[in-house]
Design a protein around this motif. Structure first.
Motif, short mmCIF file in Angstrom:
data_model
loop_
_atom_site.label_atom_id
_atom_site.label_comp_id
_atom_site.label_asym_id
_atom_site.label_seq_id
_atom_site.Cartn_x
_atom_site.Cartn_y
_atom_site.Cartn_z
N ALA A 1 57.96 48.78 50.34
CA ALA A 1 56.77 48.12 49.80
C ALA A 1 56.37 46.95 50.69
O ALA A 1 57.22 46.13 51.07
N VAL A 2 55.09 46.87 51.00
CA VAL A 2 54.53 45.72 51.70
C VAL A 2 53.64 44.99 50.72
O VAL A 2 52.74 45.59 50.11
N ILE A 3 53.87 43.69 50.54
CA ILE A 3 53.03 42.90 49.64
C ILE A 3 52.48 41.70 50.40
O ILE A 3 53.13 41.18 51.31
N LEU B 1 63.37 37.24 45.89
CA LEU B 1 63.53 38.70 45.89
C LEU B 1 64.88 39.08 46.50
O LEU B 1 65.54 40.02 46.04
N ARG B 2 65.27 38.35 47.55
CA ARG B 2 66.60 38.57 48.15
C ARG B 2 67.69 38.36 47.12
O ARG B 2 68.65 39.15 47.02
N ASP B 3 67.56 37.30 46.32
CA ASP B 3 68.59 36.98 45.33
C ASP B 3 68.64 38.00 44.21
O ASP B 3 69.64 38.07 43.47
N SER B 4 67.58 38.79 44.07
CA SER B 4 67.58 39.83 43.04
C SER B 4 68.25 41.11 43.55
O SER B 4 68.30 42.12 42.83
N GLY B 5 68.76 41.07 44.80
CA GLY B 5 69.49 42.20 45.34
C GLY B 5 68.70 43.10 46.25
O GLY B 5 69.20 44.14 46.68
N LEU B 6 67.46 42.71 46.61
CA LEU B 6 66.63 43.53 47.48
C LEU B 6 66.83 43.16 48.95
O LEU B 6 67.23 42.03 49.27
N ARG B 7 66.54 44.13 49.82
CA ARG B 7 66.51 43.88 51.27
C ARG B 7 65.08 43.46 51.60
O ARG B 7 64.14 44.23 51.39
N VAL B 8 64.93 42.25 52.14
CA VAL B 8 63.61 41.64 52.23
C VAL B 8 63.32 41.17 53.66
O VAL B 8 64.19 40.64 54.35
N GLY B 9 62.07 41.37 54.08
CA GLY B 9 61.57 40.83 55.33
C GLY B 9 60.40 39.91 55.05
O GLY B 9 59.75 40.00 54.00
N LEU B 10 60.12 39.02 56.00
CA LEU B 10 59.00 38.09 55.88
C LEU B 10 58.22 38.11 57.18
O LEU B 10 58.76 37.82 58.25
N LEU B 11 56.94 38.47 57.10
CA LEU B 11 56.05 38.46 58.25
C LEU B 11 55.05 37.33 58.10
O LEU B 11 54.27 37.29 57.15
N ASP B 12 55.08 36.39 59.02
CA ASP B 12 54.12 35.29 59.05
C ASP B 12 52.90 35.76 59.82
O ASP B 12 52.87 35.75 61.05
N ALA B 13 51.87 36.22 59.08
CA ALA B 13 50.65 36.73 59.70
C ALA B 13 49.55 35.68 59.74
O ALA B 13 48.40 36.01 60.02
N ASP B 14 49.90 34.43 59.49
CA ASP B 14 48.91 33.34 59.57
C ASP B 14 48.73 32.98 61.05
O ASP B 14 49.35 32.05 61.56
N ILE B 15 47.89 33.74 61.73
CA ILE B 15 47.77 33.67 63.18
C ILE B 15 47.38 32.27 63.66
O ILE B 15 47.92 31.74 64.63
N TYR B 16 46.43 31.65 62.97
CA TYR B 16 45.91 30.37 63.45
C TYR B 16 46.81 29.19 63.10
O TYR B 16 46.76 28.16 63.76
N GLY B 17 47.63 29.33 62.05
CA GLY B 17 48.48 28.22 61.66
C GLY B 17 49.83 28.70 61.16
O GLY B 17 50.17 28.52 59.98
N PRO B 18 50.64 29.33 62.04
CA PRO B 18 51.94 29.83 61.59
C PRO B 18 52.88 28.71 61.16
O PRO B 18 53.15 27.80 61.93
N SER B 19 53.35 28.79 59.92
CA SER B 19 54.21 27.73 59.37
C SER B 19 55.66 28.13 59.25
O SER B 19 56.53 27.27 59.12
N VAL B 20 55.93 29.43 59.28
CA VAL B 20 57.29 29.90 59.01
C VAL B 20 58.33 29.37 59.99
O VAL B 20 59.45 29.05 59.58
N LYS C 1 59.23 48.03 40.88
CA LYS C 1 60.48 48.81 40.75
C LYS C 1 60.24 50.31 40.94
O LYS C 1 61.08 51.01 41.51
N GLY C 2 59.10 50.80 40.46
CA GLY C 2 58.82 52.23 40.63
C GLY C 2 58.65 52.61 42.08
O GLY C 2 59.16 53.65 42.55
N VAL C 3 57.96 51.77 42.85
CA VAL C 3 57.73 52.03 44.27
C VAL C 3 59.04 51.99 45.03
O VAL C 3 59.34 52.88 45.86
N ILE C 4 59.86 50.97 44.76
CA ILE C 4 61.13 50.82 45.47
C ILE C 4 62.08 51.96 45.11
O ILE C 4 62.75 52.52 45.98
N ALA C 5 62.11 52.34 43.83
CA ALA C 5 62.99 53.43 43.41
C ALA C 5 62.59 54.74 44.06
O ALA C 5 63.44 55.53 44.51
N ALA C 6 61.27 54.98 44.16
CA ALA C 6 60.79 56.22 44.77
C ALA C 6 61.16 56.27 46.25
O ALA C 6 61.51 57.32 46.79
#
Length: 372
Positions: free
Chosen positions: A121-123, A145-164, A366-371
């Motif tokens: 899932a991408v959100i 989300l990580r603490d809930s047991g998921l494998r999580v990535g973070l993409l900083d797509a704020d091109i003009y002002g990347p804060s990550v 949960k439905g998307v991740i389970a599928a």
């Protein structure tokens, strides 16, 4: 070994164009930026020629990446209409990318969508305006989300002002794997990528829309994300090219809108909600950030920006209200220090708020991740 601008030009001179001349002689190149092994430029052509030039862009990118000393090559194909010309689609020119899920008609802007292999899932985390704490929320949400047991990535797509990079304290540069894909930097158990890893913090990102679109596409598809349950994308504020690029590139499983309680922020939040609905992206909910100020000394609560506006807006529009995050010095200090509050104060009240929001989001996915 450091690559030079002349070496880049020499490599591009070997790339032939549909006009029958070398790329460097076709009068289509923007200024070429070379910085510490990173090469950025665009190829500017008329929209009617875009289809024929995509292979040229790909050959140019391969030629530059093959140069010793090049670690990253980001090359955009800028296709603009001439004044008075019909849009490219009307002239029979399809979108540059040919990815198309079965349910999308060929003429639809969503015809370019394609799943990212390995990501369930991408959100998107978005806001109608800047300065509402979107990036801080996106990072702490990803950690929740990580603490809930998921494998999580973070993409900083704020091109003009990347804060990550500042919020995570990351200073190193991403490396490339054997397939010449960037390897995300792992911090706090998250796989993280940001345009800020590729440019200096004080660099002015003066990029035109098509180059922004190309950069976001490259960070989505030219990064070795591995297997993730959720990729959280920190979007630039507003409703422009970056948001449309993401929605048209990837079938988003949802969007989260960040707003403050004040009317001015809520007006812009409505625009963000309307934009995602127009491109058929489910709205997972609204978060009210800076909801209230609680004095760290006496505990007195003050509604500096008003209170409850985002909740009322969510009820009015029929979308979930995900929660209230206070304006508190601990959140600001930990963010500035590159040690987010969910990590630095995991048992504190603010971490609990972010985790509660993350639990709500996970329940909707949960439905998307389970599928997957």
């Amino acid at each position: 070994m450091s690559v030079t601008q002349q070496q880049v030009l020499d490599a591009l001179a070997k790339v032939m164009t549909p006009r029958g001349v070398a790329l460097t002689s076709a009068n289509v190149l923007s200024a070429i930026a070379v910085n510490d092994g990173k090469v950025f430029f665009s190829i500017n052509v008329d929209a009617a020629e875009a289809r024929a030039w995509e292979n040229v862009r790909a050959h140019a990118e391969n030629a530059v990446r093959a140069l010793p000393g090049v670690t990253t090559a980001m090359i955009a194909l800028t296709a603009e209409r001439k004044p008075g010309a019909a849009p490219a689609a009307r002239q029979g020119v399809p979108p540059v990318s040919s990815h198309r899920p079965p349910h999308s008609p060929a003429g639809s802007p969503m015809a370019r969508q394609a799943e990212i292999p390995g990501i369930a899932a991408v959100i998107a985390v978005a806001s109608g305006k800047g300065g509402v704490g979107k990036s801080t929320t996106a990072l702490n949400l990803a950690l929740g989300l990580r603490d809930s047991g998921l494998r999580v990535g973070l993409l900083d797509a704020d091109i003009y002002g990347p804060s990550v990079p500042r919020l995570t304290g990351i200073r190193e540069k991403p490396e490339l794997n054997d397939e010449r894909k960037m390897i995300p930097i792992v911090r706090f158990g998250l796989a993280i990528m940001s345009i800020g890893f590729l440019v200096e913090e004080d660099t002015a990102m003066i990029w035109r829309g098509p180059m922004v679109m190309s950069a976001i596409t490259q960070m989505l598809r030219d990064v070795a994300w591995g297997t993730l349950d959720v990729l959280v994308v920190d979007m630039p504020p507003g409703t422009g090219d970056a948001q449309l690029t993401l929605a048209q590139n990837v079938p988003l499983k949802g969007a989260i809108i960040i707003s403050t309680p004040q009317d001015l922020s809520l007006i812009d939040a409505r625009r963000g909600l309307a934009m995602f609905k127009k491109v058929n992206v489910p709205v997972l909910g609204i978060v009210e950030n800076m909801s209230y100020f609680q004095c760290p000394h006496c505990g007195t609560r003050s509604d500096i920006f008003g209170h409850g506006g985002a909740r009322h807006e969510a009820e009015r529009l029929g979308v979930p209200f995900l929660g209230e995050i206070p304006l508190h010095v601990a959140i600001r200090e930990t963010s500035d220090a590159g040690n987010p509050v969910v990590v630095s104060e995991p048992d504190g009240p603010h971490a609990a708020i972010y985790r509660a929001i993350a639990t709500n989001v996970r329940e909707q996915l949960k439905g998307v991740i389970a599928a997957a």
